[in-house]
Design an enzyme around this catalytic site. Structure first.
Site, PDB file in Angstrom:
ATOM      1  N   PHE A  11      63.965 -24.098   6.109  1.00  0.00           N
ATOM      2  CA  PHE A  11      63.148 -24.693   5.062  1.00  0.00           C
ATOM      3  C   PHE A  11      61.714 -24.200   5.334  1.00  0.00           C
ATOM      4  O   PHE A  11      61.547 -23.045   5.713  1.00  0.00           O
ATOM      5  CB  PHE A  11      63.405 -26.213   5.005  1.00  0.00           C
ATOM      6  CG  PHE A  11      64.735 -26.471   4.312  1.00  0.00           C
ATOM      7  CD1 PHE A  11      65.935 -26.055   4.897  1.00  0.00           C
ATOM      8  CD2 PHE A  11      64.796 -27.019   3.051  1.00  0.00           C
ATOM      9  CE1 PHE A  11      67.160 -26.192   4.226  1.00  0.00           C
ATOM     10  CE2 PHE A  11      66.013 -27.174   2.368  1.00  0.00           C
ATOM     11  CZ  PHE A  11      67.189 -26.753   2.959  1.00  0.00           C
ATOM     12  N   ASN A  12      60.672 -24.970   5.172  1.00  0.00           N
ATOM     13  CA  ASN A  12      59.330 -24.385   5.318  1.00  0.00           C
ATOM     14  C   ASN A  12      58.856 -24.487   6.762  1.00  0.00           C
ATOM     15  O   ASN A  12      58.643 -25.590   7.263  1.00  0.00           O
ATOM     16  CB  ASN A  12      58.354 -25.086   4.377  1.00  0.00           C
ATOM     17  CG  ASN A  12      58.594 -24.680   2.938  1.00  0.00           C
ATOM     18  OD1 ASN A  12      59.695 -24.870   2.420  1.00  0.00           O
ATOM     19  ND2 ASN A  12      57.607 -24.097   2.308  1.00  0.00           N
ATOM     20  N   HIS A  39      50.832 -18.855   2.452  1.00  0.00           N
ATOM     21  CA  HIS A  39      51.553 -20.098   2.728  1.00  0.00           C
ATOM     22  C   HIS A  39      50.597 -21.286   2.696  1.00  0.00           C
ATOM     23  O   HIS A  39      49.421 -21.164   3.029  1.00  0.00           O
ATOM     24  CB  HIS A  39      52.284 -20.018   4.062  1.00  0.00           C
ATOM     25  CG  HIS A  39      53.467 -19.095   4.009  1.00  0.00           C
ATOM     26  ND1 HIS A  39      54.504 -19.267   3.121  1.00  0.00           N
ATOM     27  CD2 HIS A  39      53.776 -17.988   4.699  1.00  0.00           C
ATOM     28  CE1 HIS A  39      55.393 -18.314   3.278  1.00  0.00           C
ATOM     29  NE2 HIS A  39      54.972 -17.505   4.230  1.00  0.00           N
ATOM     30  N   GLY A  49      59.282 -18.722  -9.756  1.00  0.00           N
ATOM     31  CA  GLY A  49      60.318 -18.698  -8.709  1.00  0.00           C
ATOM     32  C   GLY A  49      60.334 -19.915  -7.813  1.00  0.00           C
ATOM     33  O   GLY A  49      61.173 -20.006  -6.920  1.00  0.00           O
ATOM     34  N   ASP A  50      59.411 -20.874  -8.008  1.00  0.00           N
ATOM     35  CA  ASP A  50      59.344 -22.061  -7.141  1.00  0.00           C
ATOM     36  C   ASP A  50      60.244 -23.192  -7.653  1.00  0.00           C
ATOM     37  O   ASP A  50      59.985 -23.747  -8.725  1.00  0.00           O
ATOM     38  CB  ASP A  50      57.907 -22.617  -7.122  1.00  0.00           C
ATOM     39  CG  ASP A  50      57.101 -22.127  -5.944  1.00  0.00           C
ATOM     40  OD1 ASP A  50      57.680 -21.584  -4.989  1.00  0.00           O
ATOM     41  OD2 ASP A  50      55.865 -22.298  -5.995  1.00  0.00           O
ATOM     42  N   PHE A  57      64.556 -11.648  13.007  1.00  0.00           N
ATOM     43  CA  PHE A  57      63.509 -12.314  12.226  1.00  0.00           C
ATOM     44  C   PHE A  57      62.786 -11.358  11.280  1.00  0.00           C
ATOM     45  O   PHE A  57      61.937 -11.796  10.507  1.00  0.00           O
ATOM     46  CB  PHE A  57      62.413 -12.853  13.173  1.00  0.00           C
ATOM     47  CG  PHE A  57      62.861 -13.921  14.124  1.00  0.00           C
ATOM     48  CD1 PHE A  57      62.991 -15.228  13.704  1.00  0.00           C
ATOM     49  CD2 PHE A  57      63.117 -13.617  15.450  1.00  0.00           C
ATOM     50  CE1 PHE A  57      63.373 -16.222  14.599  1.00  0.00           C
ATOM     51  CE2 PHE A  57      63.504 -14.603  16.348  1.00  0.00           C
ATOM     52  CZ  PHE A  57      63.633 -15.911  15.921  1.00  0.00           C
ATOM     53  N   TYR A  97      63.293 -12.808  -3.143  1.00  0.00           N
ATOM     54  CA  TYR A  97      63.313 -13.110  -1.703  1.00  0.00           C
ATOM     55  C   TYR A  97      64.619 -13.826  -1.341  1.00  0.00           C
ATOM     56  O   TYR A  97      65.330 -13.433  -0.412  1.00  0.00           O
ATOM     57  CB  TYR A  97      62.095 -13.971  -1.331  1.00  0.00           C
ATOM     58  CG  TYR A  97      62.197 -14.570   0.043  1.00  0.00           C
ATOM     59  CD1 TYR A  97      62.289 -13.749   1.167  1.00  0.00           C
ATOM     60  CD2 TYR A  97      62.221 -15.954   0.221  1.00  0.00           C
ATOM     61  CE1 TYR A  97      62.407 -14.294   2.435  1.00  0.00           C
ATOM     62  CE2 TYR A  97      62.334 -16.501   1.486  1.00  0.00           C
ATOM     63  CZ  TYR A  97      62.432 -15.669   2.587  1.00  0.00           C
ATOM     64  OH  TYR A  97      62.559 -16.208   3.840  1.00  0.00           O
ATOM     65  N   LEU A 109      55.402  -3.790  13.049  1.00  0.00           N
ATOM     66  CA  LEU A 109      53.974  -4.172  13.016  1.00  0.00           C
ATOM     67  C   LEU A 109      53.408  -4.074  11.596  1.00  0.00           C
ATOM     68  O   LEU A 109      52.195  -4.053  11.418  1.00  0.00           O
ATOM     69  CB  LEU A 109      53.131  -3.371  14.008  1.00  0.00           C
ATOM     70  CG  LEU A 109      53.516  -3.534  15.484  1.00  0.00           C
ATOM     71  CD1 LEU A 109      52.537  -2.777  16.379  1.00  0.00           C
ATOM     72  CD2 LEU A 109      53.539  -5.015  15.888  1.00  0.00           C
ATOM     73  N   PHE A 116      49.939 -24.983  -7.111  1.00  0.00           N
ATOM     74  CA  PHE A 116      50.742 -24.232  -8.080  1.00  0.00           C
ATOM     75  C   PHE A 116      51.652 -25.188  -8.853  1.00  0.00           C
ATOM     76  O   PHE A 116      52.835 -25.319  -8.548  1.00  0.00           O
ATOM     77  CB  PHE A 116      51.568 -23.163  -7.363  1.00  0.00           C
ATOM     78  CG  PHE A 116      50.743 -22.127  -6.654  1.00  0.00           C
ATOM     79  CD1 PHE A 116      49.539 -21.676  -7.183  1.00  0.00           C
ATOM     80  CD2 PHE A 116      51.171 -21.587  -5.440  1.00  0.00           C
ATOM     81  CE1 PHE A 116      48.779 -20.713  -6.527  1.00  0.00           C
ATOM     82  CE2 PHE A 116      50.429 -20.625  -4.778  1.00  0.00           C
ATOM     83  CZ  PHE A 116      49.219 -20.185  -5.319  1.00  0.00           C
TER      84      PHE A 116
HETATM   85  N1  UDP Z   1      51.527 -23.847  -2.750  1.00  0.00           N
HETATM   86  C1  UDP Z   1      50.428 -24.218  -3.510  1.00  0.00           C
HETATM   87  N2  UDP Z   1      49.244 -23.541  -3.337  1.00  0.00           N
HETATM   88  C2  UDP Z   1      49.106 -22.535  -2.420  1.00  0.00           C
HETATM   89  C3  UDP Z   1      50.234 -22.171  -1.634  1.00  0.00           C
HETATM   90  C4  UDP Z   1      51.414 -22.849  -1.840  1.00  0.00           C
HETATM   91  O1  UDP Z   1      50.512 -25.110  -4.342  1.00  0.00           O
HETATM   92  O2  UDP Z   1      48.007 -21.968  -2.308  1.00  0.00           O
HETATM   93  C5  UDP Z   1      52.803 -24.567  -2.911  1.00  0.00           C
HETATM   94  C6  UDP Z   1      53.958 -23.698  -3.354  1.00  0.00           C
HETATM   95  O3  UDP Z   1      54.021 -23.615  -4.770  1.00  0.00           O
HETATM   96  C7  UDP Z   1      55.143 -24.438  -2.753  1.00  0.00           C
HETATM   97  C8  UDP Z   1      54.576 -25.071  -1.480  1.00  0.00           C
HETATM   98  O4  UDP Z   1      53.161 -25.068  -1.645  1.00  0.00           O
HETATM   99  O5  UDP Z   1      55.546 -25.478  -3.601  1.00  0.00           O
HETATM  100  C9  UDP Z   1      54.921 -24.284  -0.234  1.00  0.00           C
HETATM  101  O6  UDP Z   1      54.597 -22.928  -0.484  1.00  0.00           O
HETATM  102  P1  UDP Z   1      54.587 -21.846   0.657  1.00  0.00           P
HETATM  103  O7  UDP Z   1      54.098 -20.562   0.012  1.00  0.00           O
HETATM  104  O8  UDP Z   1      53.847 -22.339   1.844  1.00  0.00           O
HETATM  105  O9  UDP Z   1      56.105 -21.703   1.102  1.00  0.00           O
HETATM  106  P2  UDP Z   1      57.428 -21.349   0.261  1.00  0.00           P
HETATM  107  O10 UDP Z   1      57.909 -22.659  -0.280  1.00  0.00           O
HETATM  108  O11 UDP Z   1      57.061 -20.365  -0.782  1.00  0.00           O
HETATM  109  O12 UDP Z   1      58.338 -20.796   1.299  1.00  0.00           O
END
Ligand code: UDP
Length: 329
Positions: A170-171, A190, A284-285, A73, A141, A33, A209
């Site tokens: 994936f997402n 997210h 990291g993206d 999970f 991560y 939790l 971002f």
């Molecule tokens: N993203 C963004 N602005 C936000 C949140 C996310 O531009 O406020 C972008 C982030 O850089 C990524 C995509 O949206 O390219 C998905 O991000 P999220 O955090 O949802 O999932 P992740 O890819 O980190 O698992």
């Protein structure tokens, strides 16, 4: 089957518990939790509040419920947070998984469905990403999950009865179609939930971002899969576990959407403009991540029912409209 769902009070775990019940299985939930919600676990499902590091307590409840398979999970999942607090991620995701595996070993349980991630691929050499692409994470991560995959491979090699599958998400997005289960994270970082909370006036102005990536509109491209499609894959993967090996499958819809495309789709769903500014890249993206999921489609006959971003966002919007304060309502 009696199935232990670690992290079953979380966003994805709670959707999986519902599907397990519908398919005639008997889920038992363990969740710290820390980020899960007790209210997300249906009445009548045995629930235990434990951290994954509580090996003995986990082994005890596995024996008590004659667990046959574990679906795992329970993890922290924010890329940005993992860059800032790597130890938190290695402790929870990596050490926590090893503790869970030791509890399984103590209780004689040999079957595991593990939540892995596309973040184990890092910046891919090619897209779409297949399971044989080189895994080279770009953030803690991704490494924290990659290490667990490595441990599972070694454990499967050491124990011919140990059967595991790593599902590389994936997402994950969307919510139960009836709006009764959903996403409630604090903080919410997210993309899709942040946009929908902003549409409800519950989130400050959003930032894209990075708009200087080598993509058609300069923003990151991701493959968004509906949570119910993802959970359905867990059920078929669980049924198909093969002793003595770790199998890995990608889970995505096989098509990428840019951050700007996600905004456009969300605006179409909510019917209004959502203010946003472009800002710096998030460390990291990777620029582009989308899946080739043909391996699981061919091997297990799974395929996603939700294949466009608007229909996925529409299910999430049902949840957020009905539960603007999440499970706190
Ligand atoms: N993203 C963004 N602005 C936000 C949140 C996310 O531009 O406020 C972008 C982030 O850089 C990524 C995509 O949206 O390219 C998905 O991000 P999220 O955090 O949802 O999932 P992740 O890819 O980190 O698992």
């Amino acid at each position: 089957m009696s199935v232990l769902v670690a992290g079953g009070a979380g966003y994805i775990g709670s959707h999986a518990v519902r599907q397990l019940i519908a398919a005639g299985h008997a889920p038992v939930v363990v969740d710290s939790l820390f980020r899960g919600h007790r209210q997300a676990v249906p009445d009548g499902v045995p629930f235990y509040q434990h951290d994954l590091t509580e090996t003995d307590a986990l082994a005890k409840l596995m024996r008590q419920h004659a667990i046959e398979c574990v679906i795992h999970f329970a993890a922290l999942t924010y890329v940005g947070e993992s860059v800032q607090q790597p130890l938190l991620y290695y402790a929870n995701n990596t050490a926590g998984s090893i503790s869970l595996l030791r509890a399984m070993q103590a209780a004689g349980i040999k079957r595991l469905v593990f939540s892995s991630t596309a973040a184990t691929y890092g910046e891919p050499d090619e897209t779409p990403i297949t399971e044989t692409c080189r895994q080279r994470p770009t953030n803690p991560y991704g490494w924290s999950k990659w290490m667990v995959e490595r441990v599972l491979q070694d454990q499967a090699a050491a124990d011919p009865e140990f059967a595991a599958v790593a599902l590389r998400y994936f997402n994950v997005a969307g919510c139960a179609a009836d709006g009764s289960l959903g996403e409630d994270h604090t903080p919410e970082t997210h993309l899709i939930p942040s946009i929908l909370l902003a549409a409800l006036g519950r989130e400050k102005k959003l930032t894209i971002f990075g708009d200087d990536y080598p993509t058609p509109d300069g923003t990151c491209v991701r493959d968004y899969i509906h949570v119910d499609d993802l959970c359905a894959a867990h059920l078929v993967a669980m049924e198909a576990l093969e002793p003595g090996r770790l199998e890995a499958y990608n889970l995505g819809i096989g098509r990428g959407y840019s951050v700007r495309e996600v905004f456009d789709a969300a605006e179409a769903v909510v019917g209004r403009k959502i203010p946003v500014d472009a800002g710096p890249r998030r460390p990291g993206d990777p620029a582009v991540l989308y899946a080739d999921s043909t391996k699981i489609q061919r091997a297990l006959g799974w395929s996603p029912r939700y294949t466009d971003i608007e229909s996925i966002i529409a299910t999430a919007w049902s949840w957020f409209q009905a539960h603007p304060n999440g499970y706190g309502n």
